[in-house]
Design a protein around this motif. Structure first.
Motif, PDB file in Angstrom:
ATOM      1  N   ASP A 158      14.621  -2.785   0.037  1.00  0.00           N
ATOM      2  CA  ASP A 158      13.978  -1.406  -0.105  1.00  0.00           C
ATOM      3  C   ASP A 158      12.594  -1.637  -0.178  1.00  0.00           C
ATOM      4  N   THR A 159      12.161  -2.679   0.333  1.00  0.00           N
ATOM      5  CA  THR A 159      10.934  -3.184   0.116  1.00  0.00           C
ATOM      6  C   THR A 159       9.833  -2.456   0.738  1.00  0.00           C
ATOM      7  N   ASP A 160      10.044  -1.686   1.895  1.00  0.00           N
ATOM      8  CA  ASP A 160       8.885  -0.830   2.468  1.00  0.00           C
ATOM      9  C   ASP A 160       8.565   0.184   1.671  1.00  0.00           C
ATOM     10  N   TYR A 161      10.033   0.859   1.210  1.00  0.00           N
ATOM     11  CA  TYR A 161       9.746   2.131   0.380  1.00  0.00           C
ATOM     12  C   TYR A 161       8.828   1.653  -0.940  1.00  0.00           C
ATOM     13  N   ALA A 162       9.215   0.710  -1.648  1.00  0.00           N
ATOM     14  CA  ALA A 162       8.584  -0.034  -2.647  1.00  0.00           C
ATOM     15  C   ALA A 162       7.136  -0.106  -2.359  1.00  0.00           C
ATOM     16  N   VAL A 163       6.799  -0.508  -1.427  1.00  0.00           N
ATOM     17  CA  VAL A 163       5.305  -0.723  -1.045  1.00  0.00           C
ATOM     18  C   VAL A 163       4.736   0.774  -0.765  1.00  0.00           C
ATOM     19  N   GLN A 164       5.343   1.584  -0.217  1.00  0.00           N
ATOM     20  CA  GLN A 164       4.818   2.948   0.055  1.00  0.00           C
ATOM     21  C   GLN A 164       4.486   3.677  -1.241  1.00  0.00           C
ATOM     22  N   ARG A 165       5.411   3.282  -2.344  1.00  0.00           N
ATOM     23  CA  ARG A 165       5.281   4.072  -3.625  1.00  0.00           C
ATOM     24  C   ARG A 165       3.975   3.429  -4.286  1.00  0.00           C
ATOM     25  N   ALA A 166       4.135   1.974  -4.142  1.00  0.00           N
ATOM     26  CA  ALA A 166       2.954   1.370  -5.054  1.00  0.00           C
ATOM     27  C   ALA A 166       1.634   1.697  -4.576  1.00  0.00           C
ATOM     28  N   VAL A 167       1.582   2.029  -3.135  1.00  0.00           N
ATOM     29  CA  VAL A 167       0.390   2.206  -2.484  1.00  0.00           C
ATOM     30  C   VAL A 167      -0.078   3.599  -3.016  1.00  0.00           C
ATOM     31  N   THR A 168       0.699   4.526  -3.004  1.00  0.00           N
ATOM     32  CA  THR A 168       0.612   5.776  -3.405  1.00  0.00           C
ATOM     33  C   THR A 168       0.259   6.175  -4.595  1.00  0.00           C
ATOM     34  N   VAL A 169       0.990   5.286  -5.773  1.00  0.00           N
ATOM     35  CA  VAL A 169       0.607   5.417  -7.229  1.00  0.00           C
ATOM     36  C   VAL A 169      -0.931   4.640  -7.355  1.00  0.00           C
ATOM     37  N   LEU A 170      -1.265   3.362  -6.623  1.00  0.00           N
ATOM     38  CA  LEU A 170      -2.549   2.966  -6.839  1.00  0.00           C
ATOM     39  C   LEU A 170      -3.556   3.969  -6.113  1.00  0.00           C
ATOM     40  N   GLY A 171      -3.309   4.322  -4.869  1.00  0.00           N
ATOM     41  CA  GLY A 171      -4.422   5.039  -3.952  1.00  0.00           C
ATOM     42  C   GLY A 171      -4.704   3.955  -3.016  1.00  0.00           C
ATOM     43  N   SER A 172      -4.520   4.598  -1.969  1.00  0.00           N
ATOM     44  CA  SER A 172      -4.921   3.537  -0.584  1.00  0.00           C
ATOM     45  C   SER A 172      -6.105   3.193  -0.595  1.00  0.00           C
ATOM     46  N   GLY A 173      -7.293   3.694  -1.261  1.00  0.00           N
ATOM     47  CA  GLY A 173      -8.354   3.029  -1.098  1.00  0.00           C
ATOM     48  C   GLY A 173      -8.475   1.873  -2.247  1.00  0.00           C
ATOM     49  N   ALA A 174      -7.458   1.789  -3.004  1.00  0.00           N
ATOM     50  CA  ALA A 174      -7.555   0.716  -3.969  1.00  0.00           C
ATOM     51  C   ALA A 174      -6.764  -0.743  -3.480  1.00  0.00           C
ATOM     52  N   VAL A 175      -5.831  -0.525  -2.401  1.00  0.00           N
ATOM     53  CA  VAL A 175      -5.113  -1.416  -1.896  1.00  0.00           C
ATOM     54  C   VAL A 175      -5.893  -2.021  -0.808  1.00  0.00           C
ATOM     55  N   SER A 176      -5.940  -3.302  -0.666  1.00  0.00           N
ATOM     56  CA  SER A 176      -6.718  -3.843   0.510  1.00  0.00           C
ATOM     57  C   SER A 176      -5.882  -4.799   1.516  1.00  0.00           C
ATOM     58  N   GLU A 177      -4.921  -5.470   0.723  1.00  0.00           N
ATOM     59  CA  GLU A 177      -3.768  -6.179   1.838  1.00  0.00           C
ATOM     60  C   GLU A 177      -2.365  -5.937   0.996  1.00  0.00           C
ATOM     61  N   VAL A 178      -1.382  -5.958   1.678  1.00  0.00           N
ATOM     62  CA  VAL A 178       0.066  -6.000   1.374  1.00  0.00           C
ATOM     63  C   VAL A 178       0.846  -7.193   2.059  1.00  0.00           C
ATOM     64  N   SER A 179       1.476  -8.029   1.357  1.00  0.00           N
ATOM     65  CA  SER A 179       2.313  -8.926   1.936  1.00  0.00           C
ATOM     66  C   SER A 179       3.659  -8.924   1.260  1.00  0.00           C
ATOM     67  N   THR A 180       4.800  -9.164   2.084  1.00  0.00           N
ATOM     68  CA  THR A 180       6.106  -9.142   1.813  1.00  0.00           C
ATOM     69  C   THR A 180       6.827 -10.385   1.814  1.00  0.00           C
ATOM     70  N   TRP A 181       7.856 -10.357   1.123  1.00  0.00           N
ATOM     71  CA  TRP A 181       8.839 -11.746   1.261  1.00  0.00           C
ATOM     72  C   TRP A 181       9.364 -11.787   2.694  1.00  0.00           C
ATOM     73  N   LYS A 182       9.438 -10.866   3.395  1.00  0.00           N
ATOM     74  CA  LYS A 182      10.159 -10.807   4.877  1.00  0.00           C
ATOM     75  C   LYS A 182       9.219 -11.365   5.598  1.00  0.00           C
ATOM     76  N   GLN A 183       7.739 -10.981   5.498  1.00  0.00           N
ATOM     77  CA  GLN A 183       6.561 -11.918   6.425  1.00  0.00           C
ATOM     78  C   GLN A 183       6.517 -13.328   6.015  1.00  0.00           C
ATOM     79  N   ALA A 184       6.726 -13.497   5.024  1.00  0.00           N
ATOM     80  CA  ALA A 184       6.727 -15.039   4.420  1.00  0.00           C
ATOM     81  C   ALA A 184       7.807 -15.815   4.914  1.00  0.00           C
ATOM     82  N   ARG A 185       9.063 -15.096   4.830  1.00  0.00           N
ATOM     83  CA  ARG A 185      10.083 -15.959   5.569  1.00  0.00           C
ATOM     84  C   ARG A 185      10.069 -16.010   7.079  1.00  0.00           C
ATOM     85  N   ALA A 186       9.586 -15.005   7.623  1.00  0.00           N
ATOM     86  CA  ALA A 186       9.598 -15.227   8.910  1.00  0.00           C
ATOM     87  C   ALA A 186       8.414 -16.110   9.528  1.00  0.00           C
ATOM     88  N   GLU A 187       7.501 -16.330   8.762  1.00  0.00           N
ATOM     89  CA  GLU A 187       6.279 -17.133   9.077  1.00  0.00           C
ATOM     90  C   GLU A 187       6.937 -18.799   8.668  1.00  0.00           C
TER      91      GLU A 187
END
Length: 760
Positions: A204-233
């Motif tokens: 549920d990573t994508d959904y969790a990111v969406q909810r977290a950004v909504t709670v904080l406000g898009s202007g307060a979040v500058s970058e998001v990285s996830t475990w899937k991106q780290a694993r693929a890299e």
């Protein structure tokens, strides 16, 4: 059983060369598949081990200092939250090496995403200037515990207390800053904060990111990285090498199975009378089948055991990444199972193809059925008779006729011989594509060679003066790169403004056109796939609290950031933010320029204000693939050799019935030999043409599909040159004719009694 073994031993003595080639081909196939298994394990398990032991975070959010991250603890699906930790960007230097880093104020070891120390110790409050480096960053800086690092442009120094592995995105020069854990007092004035989320359900990573950004406000979040991106890299090039080895290994296995099937079928047709005699003296159909089955299972088993022993005993001594992968694989839990399953599966597959062909031997009647005097396929066609009427050499006409007069067996022979040649064409295309990245990088998204970052102590004009004064710098493109949130706020991408409308950046375009107008941009395949967009669409992204609407007019080849990049001109970004200035410069060098020499000169001329890095080239991580390709071509050549020997044997046996007639019409033994040689050469020629016609587009499709799945995008494939394909075809034809010459010459000079016996 004793008689079965004696007959099998006698047949082995007659076909020693074919048996040797089959053993070697089986060994090569098993080695390829075992190395592919090792690379897959090596690509996934080290990162997975670190992630599990460190209790890794599934989401990392970089926020503004004022963001209220306490709201994240109450989100559904969030198991635990660690942070926020203050962060600041900096540059570290050691022994002439420099690296962009993220200083992260961490007063105590995090409970989520805990760094795993490999040397030294954790931060000590009594040492405010002590730091812990991420292991890949430490290797880039040649740093170890006890070393002192400087911060260029300041009089500050830090002392390395430890080196640690992390499950976050790794340091990549010019792309991803390295991670440095330090005391909060060492961060100084933080530019932002970072918080880690561990989820109850990682899917549920994508959904969790969406909810977290909504709670904080898009202007307060500058970058998001996830475990899937780290694993693929982390998997990166190792997974690609494993896929290549696995693909060619399976292809070679199918080719070997077909070659064995064809060899047994040809041998059965040549030994119909012997098989009938065996049945007449009491051999059951099952015993006849077991004769062939035991033989070829023994060959396959010998090759598989030899391959498993070589990989187990010597695999870790292979130079480079393959040896490292095998060494790590030996310590993984599934190593023993894979070492048993892969060879057994190969032996069973070859046994299955052998059983299908040997089943025909069990159906041979005890009393030989007389052959028809002339088969419909053996009559000369009208074209052949016309060619003879034109006084073309009889050997040429009759050889072509013999090669393709058998309606079912001729296409099957051509197909079996074409398969290994087709795989060789695909392997050559992979080699040529790597050469394209090395020799013509401007065609595959790498038009520049160096990336330069200037600190605040150097103005834009001063920086450009230093760069353009170098005699080997052809052009310096100013630019800026920022993280942007995609629509839906589920991920971050790279937004780049490179070049100006007067001096545009030379993107490598695979679709559409260059971005020349207002609000126009080009995007990588990874971004188009992420947004489910295509060329011609308008997209809205967010940088901080500023929306940016861009019109995608082209698709560029983007080797960086998994293709999640949208690029426009610096002028376009300035329209939305007039105070925006360049933070980096992409340098295109003159032909023949030495990037390392230019780097040294610019670093010296910048007096500590310029950070110069070579642009990463994906081909650098694929250098082990060249050796793999050579090994695979050798294995495929052995399989093709088996099929050639089978085709030659079948052609010689088929020609025995016509030998008396050919001698009766006045052909000499040399001409009769030439008929068999021409027949074999024509078969090889048609197989080579078929392999080229099918192999080149297939290779382009496979390579472009891999490029699209990795985010780089299609359009990177490069086929072998025409002269290489001609050389491959010529080698196949020359090898076939050379191998056919000796057995054909012997058959043409057989005694009259032997010829009558064979034709009976």
């Amino acid at each position: 059983m004793r008689a079965t073994l004696r007959w099998a031993h006698s047949d082995l003595r007659t076909h020693r060369g074919e048996a040797l080639f089959l053993v070697l081909a089986t060994a090569g196939i098993v080695v390829s598949l075992l190395l592919a298994t090792a690379l897959f394990g090596y690509a996934t398990n080290p990162w997975q081990r670190v992630f599990t032991q460190a209790r890794g975070a599934h989401v990392w959010l970089h926020t503004a200092p004022s963001a209220d991250t306490g709201k994240l603890t109450g989100l559904d699906g969030v198991e635990s939250v660690t942070g926020p930790y203050p962060t600041a960007s900096a540059t570290l230097a050691s022994r002439g090496a420099r690296a962009a880093v993220e200083l992260r104020g961490t007063p105590e070891e995090p409970s989520v995403g805990r760094p795993l120390l490999t040397s030294g110790h954790w931060l000590d409050p009594a040492d405010p200037d002590g730091v812990v480096l991420e292991s890949r960053l430490a290797r880039a800086l040649l740093a170890a515990p006890g070393d002192t690092l400087t911060l260029p442009g300041t009089d500050r120094t830090v002392t390395v207390l430890g080196v640690a592995d992390s499950a976050e995105k790794r340091y990549r020069p010019g792309e991803q800053p390295g991670l440095v854990w330090a005391q909060p007092s060492a961060v100084g004035e933080p530019r932002g904060r970072v918080v880690a989320l561990r989820l109850t359900d990682p899917e549920d990573t994508d959904y969790a990111v969406q909810r977290a950004v909504t709670v904080l406000g898009s202007g307060a979040v500058s970058e998001v990285s996830t475990w899937k991106q780290a694993r693929a890299e982390a998997q990166g090039d190792n997974r690609l090498l494993g896929q290549v080895l696995g693909l060619f290994g399976l292809g070679a296995l199918v080719a070997a199975g077909l070659a064995v099937h064809g060899a047994i079928g040809t041998r059965i047709r040549g030994h119909l009378r012997d098989i009938s005699v065996l049945k007449a003296i009491g051999f059951t159909p099952g015993q006849v089948v077991r004769v062939f089955l035991i033989q070829h299972l023994a060959y396959a088993l010998l090759g598989a055991l030899a391959a498993a022993a070589v990989v187990q005993g010597l695999g870790s001594r292979i130079p480079g990444r393959l040896g490292d992968a095998v060494g790590v694989w030996h310590g993984l839990p599934g190593h023993t199972v894979a070492l048993l399953v892969v060879p057994v599966a190969v032996v069973l597959f070859i046994g299955a193809t052998t059983g299908l062909a040997a089943w025909r031997a069990g159906r041979v009647p005890p009393v030989p059925v007389p052959r028809r005097a002339a088969s419909p396929g053996g009559r000369l066609s009208g074209a052949a008779r016309s060619a003879l009427g034109l006084r073309l050499p009889p050997a040429l006409v009759l050889g072509w006729h013999r090669a393709f007069s058998r309606r079912l067996r001729s296409p099957a022979t051509v197909a079996r011989l074409a398969l290994p040649l087709l795989l060789i064409v695909v392997a050559m295309s992979a080699w040529t594509t790597i050469d394209r990245f090395d020799g013509r990088p401007e065609q595959v998204g790498l038009p520049t060679s160096l990336t330069v970052h200037a600190d605040s102590g150097l103005t834009d004009r001063a920086a450009r003066t230093v760069l353009e004064d170098d005699p080997q710098v052809a052009a310096a493109y100013p630019g800026v790169e920022v993280a942007a949130l995609v629509p839906g706020q589920t991920a971050t991408i790279a937004l780049r403004g490179l070049g100006t409308r007067q001096d545009p950046y030379p993107y490598s375009l695979a679709e559409g056109r260059a971005a020349t107008g207002r609000d126009e941009a080009v995007a990588g395949q990874g971004l188009l796939a992420l947004l489910d967009a295509r060329v011609g669409d308008w997209v809205r992204i967010t940088v901080g609290d500023q929306p940016q609407v861009l019109h995608i007019v082209g698709r560029s080849i983007e080797p960086e950031n998994a293709g999640r990049v949208i690029s426009t001109s610096l002028d376009t970004l300035r329209e939305n933010d007039p105070g925006l200035g360049p933070t980096l410069y992409e340098l295109r060098l003159r032909p023949g320029a030495d990037p390392e020499a230019v780097t040294d000169r610019l670093t010296a001329a910048g007096r500590g204000h310029l950070d110069v890095h070579a642009v990463p080239n994906p081909a650098d991580g694929l250098s082990p693939l060249r050796g793999v390709i050579v090994g695979l071509i050798v294995v495929l050549a052995l399989i093709g050799l088996i099929e050639l020997l089978t085709a030659i044997g079948g052609t010689v046996r088929e020609g025995e019935r016509d030998l008396l007639a050919l001698k009766a019409i006045g052909l000499s033994p040399r001409q009769i030999t030439a008929i068999t040689v021409v027949s074999t050469g024509c078969t090889a020629l048609v197989a080579a043409i078929l392999a080229t016609v099918v192999g080149v587009p297939l290779a382009h499709w496979l390579i472009d599909a891999q490029g699209a799945s990795s985010g780089i995008g299609s359009g990177i494939a490069a086929g072998p040159s025409a002269w290489l394909l001609l050389l491959l075809g010529a080698a196949a034809v020359a090898g076939a004719t050379a191998l056919a010459a000796l057995p054909a010459s012997r058959a043409a000079r057989r005694r009259l009694a032997d010829t009558l016996s064979a034709a009976a």
